[in-house]
Design a protein around this motif. Sequence first.
Motif, PDB file in Angstrom:
ATOM      1  N   ASP A   1       0.549  -1.229  -0.444  1.00  0.00           N
ATOM      2  CA  ASP A   1      -0.077  -0.158  -0.164  1.00  0.00           C
ATOM      3  C   ASP A   1       0.791   0.953   0.647  1.00  0.00           C
ATOM      4  O   ASP A   1       1.092   2.071   0.602  1.00  0.00           O
ATOM      5  CB  ASP A   1      -0.847  -0.248   1.123  1.00  0.00           C
ATOM      6  CG  ASP A   1      -2.015   1.313   1.536  1.00  0.00           C
ATOM      7  OD1 ASP A   1      -1.336   1.924   0.431  1.00  0.00           O
ATOM      8  OD2 ASP A   1      -3.081   1.055   2.032  1.00  0.00           O
ATOM      9  N   TYR A   2       1.019   1.837  -1.143  1.00  0.00           N
ATOM     10  CA  TYR A   2       1.993   3.178  -1.347  1.00  0.00           C
ATOM     11  C   TYR A   2       1.477   4.148  -0.635  1.00  0.00           C
ATOM     12  O   TYR A   2       2.506   5.033  -0.755  1.00  0.00           O
ATOM     13  CB  TYR A   2       2.487   3.446  -2.906  1.00  0.00           C
ATOM     14  CG  TYR A   2       3.104   2.045  -2.845  1.00  0.00           C
ATOM     15  CD1 TYR A   2       4.390   1.878  -2.501  1.00  0.00           C
ATOM     16  CD2 TYR A   2       2.997   0.853  -3.928  1.00  0.00           C
ATOM     17  CE1 TYR A   2       5.512   0.370  -3.689  1.00  0.00           C
ATOM     18  CE2 TYR A   2       3.371   0.290  -4.488  1.00  0.00           C
ATOM     19  CZ  TYR A   2       4.449  -0.408  -4.006  1.00  0.00           C
ATOM     20  OH  TYR A   2       5.663  -1.760  -4.471  1.00  0.00           O
ATOM     21  N   SER A   3      -0.171   4.008  -0.568  1.00  0.00           N
ATOM     22  CA  SER A   3      -0.466   5.572   0.214  1.00  0.00           C
ATOM     23  C   SER A   3      -0.389   5.242   1.686  1.00  0.00           C
ATOM     24  O   SER A   3      -0.213   6.536   2.822  1.00  0.00           O
ATOM     25  CB  SER A   3      -1.582   5.302  -0.030  1.00  0.00           C
ATOM     26  OG  SER A   3      -2.498   4.787   0.944  1.00  0.00           O
TER      27      SER A   3
ATOM     28  N   VAL B   1      10.444   3.826  -6.720  1.00  0.00           N
ATOM     29  CA  VAL B   1       9.499   4.571  -6.128  1.00  0.00           C
ATOM     30  C   VAL B   1      10.562   5.692  -4.505  1.00  0.00           C
ATOM     31  O   VAL B   1      10.899   4.586  -4.065  1.00  0.00           O
ATOM     32  CB  VAL B   1       8.216   3.587  -4.831  1.00  0.00           C
ATOM     33  CG1 VAL B   1       7.704   4.903  -4.193  1.00  0.00           C
ATOM     34  CG2 VAL B   1       7.695   2.833  -5.633  1.00  0.00           C
TER      35      VAL B   1
ATOM     36  N   ILE C   1       2.364   6.899  -6.426  1.00  0.00           N
ATOM     37  CA  ILE C   1       1.842   5.672  -5.617  1.00  0.00           C
ATOM     38  C   ILE C   1       1.891   5.250  -7.438  1.00  0.00           C
ATOM     39  O   ILE C   1       1.695   5.447  -8.505  1.00  0.00           O
ATOM     40  CB  ILE C   1       0.358   5.886  -5.546  1.00  0.00           C
ATOM     41  CG1 ILE C   1       0.105   6.047  -4.377  1.00  0.00           C
ATOM     42  CG2 ILE C   1      -0.131   4.486  -5.891  1.00  0.00           C
ATOM     43  CD1 ILE C   1      -1.374   6.105  -4.255  1.00  0.00           C
TER      44      ILE C   1
ATOM     45  N   GLU D   1       1.841   3.572 -10.763  1.00  0.00           N
ATOM     46  CA  GLU D   1       1.006   4.102 -11.825  1.00  0.00           C
ATOM     47  C   GLU D   1       1.018   2.904 -12.855  1.00  0.00           C
ATOM     48  O   GLU D   1       0.311   2.223 -13.679  1.00  0.00           O
ATOM     49  CB  GLU D   1       0.368   4.749 -12.783  1.00  0.00           C
ATOM     50  CG  GLU D   1       0.239   5.931 -11.162  1.00  0.00           C
ATOM     51  CD  GLU D   1       0.082   7.385 -12.689  1.00  0.00           C
ATOM     52  OE1 GLU D   1       0.595   7.242 -13.887  1.00  0.00           O
ATOM     53  OE2 GLU D   1      -0.539   8.449 -12.000  1.00  0.00           O
TER      54      GLU D   1
ATOM     55  N   SER E   1       6.591   4.426  -9.889  1.00  0.00           N
ATOM     56  CA  SER E   1       5.756   5.358  -9.680  1.00  0.00           C
ATOM     57  C   SER E   1       6.189   6.645 -10.879  1.00  0.00           C
ATOM     58  O   SER E   1       7.264   6.521 -11.829  1.00  0.00           O
ATOM     59  CB  SER E   1       6.362   6.339  -8.832  1.00  0.00           C
ATOM     60  OG  SER E   1       6.143   5.471  -7.409  1.00  0.00           O
TER      61      SER E   1
END
Length: 497
Positions: free
Chosen positions: A153-155, A183, A193, A195, A216
């Motif tokens: 979960d890159y958030s 990233v 995040i 894509e 990213s």
Amino acid sequence: MNHRTVLACIALAATTLASASNPNIIYILCDDLGYGDVGICNPDGKISTPYMDRLGHEGMVFTDAHSGSAVCTPTRYGVLTGRYCWRSRLKRSVLKGYSKHLIEEGRTTVASLLKDQGYHTAFIGKWHMGWDWSLPKGFDVRSISYETNPPVDYSKPVKNGPKENGFIYSYGHCGSLDMPPYVYVENGMPTAIPEKDTVVTREESKNGWWRKGPTSPDFDHWDVLPNFTRRAVKYVEEQAKTDAPFFLYLPLPSPHTPVLPTKEFVGKSGIDSIYADFTLMTDNCIGQVMKAVEKAGVSDNTLIIVTSDNGCSPQADFEELLTQGHNPSHIYRGSKADIFEGGHRVPFIVRWPAKVKAGSVCADTTCLTDLMATCAEIAGTKLPTNAGEDSTSMLPNLLGTAKKPVREATVHHSIDGTFAIRQGKWKFIAAPHSGGWSSPRQKEKELWKDLPNVQLYNLEVDPGETTNLQDQHPEVVERLKVLIKKYKSEGRSTPAL
């Protein structure tokens, strides 16, 4: 105001005064740069490195400096902790991009030590010591291969990275530029995040390849080195305006694969080699940081160290370079990953105009684990007894006051976990093979099964490790065996303070 408050104010004032006089420290760690790739280290070298050469002419060149390991993750651990990495959970090889943190929670690092002494601390570059991505509870990161795309979960924040290890500011990526995920993480948070996945295969590009993985939108492989350089320059400019000294740890991703020189440097290195061009570009990035220090007016009291995490990788194409008269390992045997000198003897150049004599050379043995104890002595503090277990201050060497070798001995370690120990002119290797990628490899048993079980070299007369003297000096073999056993069993190689 009571007496305790007065004492506290006096202590704070003393710390502030000491901090104001302490030097800024910039530690530039190149990735896979060979000892022979730097002109001032190798007079026979063919690659142009004007800024590193200038740094050496204006400061001190160490001719017997060694990375803590012949590969990058363990060396980086040793740089920041002052402890040989084979004492950690990582006994061989390197971590991957999704690996969990390697630096033990609560362990003192160079950054946390200097931060406590009033330094502003920053990391910009390649981390490669593991940090904890946000993954589902119970997810086993050990199951991740280079081909795996795990459910990160890159958030959410990344934990146990530079931020938790003493760096007030941090910006970088997790591993080598050929290891996903691609990233950036700034102060513990991914900057964007991913894509899409990107990949360049070895078939598509000889040296500019990278493995498939999440990328990213703000991550451009070609711009990573320039990006880090721009940010390092900006950091120097901003911190030079403040009263606090700063520590900048700048581990560059080059000239490690993917080898990606920009158009400005292609064909400009002096020989026909894309690796040489990327090395020239790396040198230019170092030069930009040097210029920033000089422009900011803080050059005199700024200690700049430029070195490498291990020897040059075979990915540089030694055969192509040798045909043009250039040897990345200079006169030394082997390359990255090996227990031989080419695996861990590295360029080490220091400039500190206020303290280090220009044009000086130090032939004393030093190890990259020595940064911790050196910084402690510079900052006027002592290491905790459970920190910097394999770190020796090189400050006497820098100041020219050393009356004898500052290290008792130095332990070397290869990619497969092979040990060696160096003391004075003697180097003992506890195996009959290279411990790495050069022949004979550990798995090439047919090539070394009839060789002696150990190797002993007199580097004073045989720097190329061509003649094994183990049978002629059994007393030296025994002495060094005992010493390395002592270092292992006691948990440290330096006296406890």
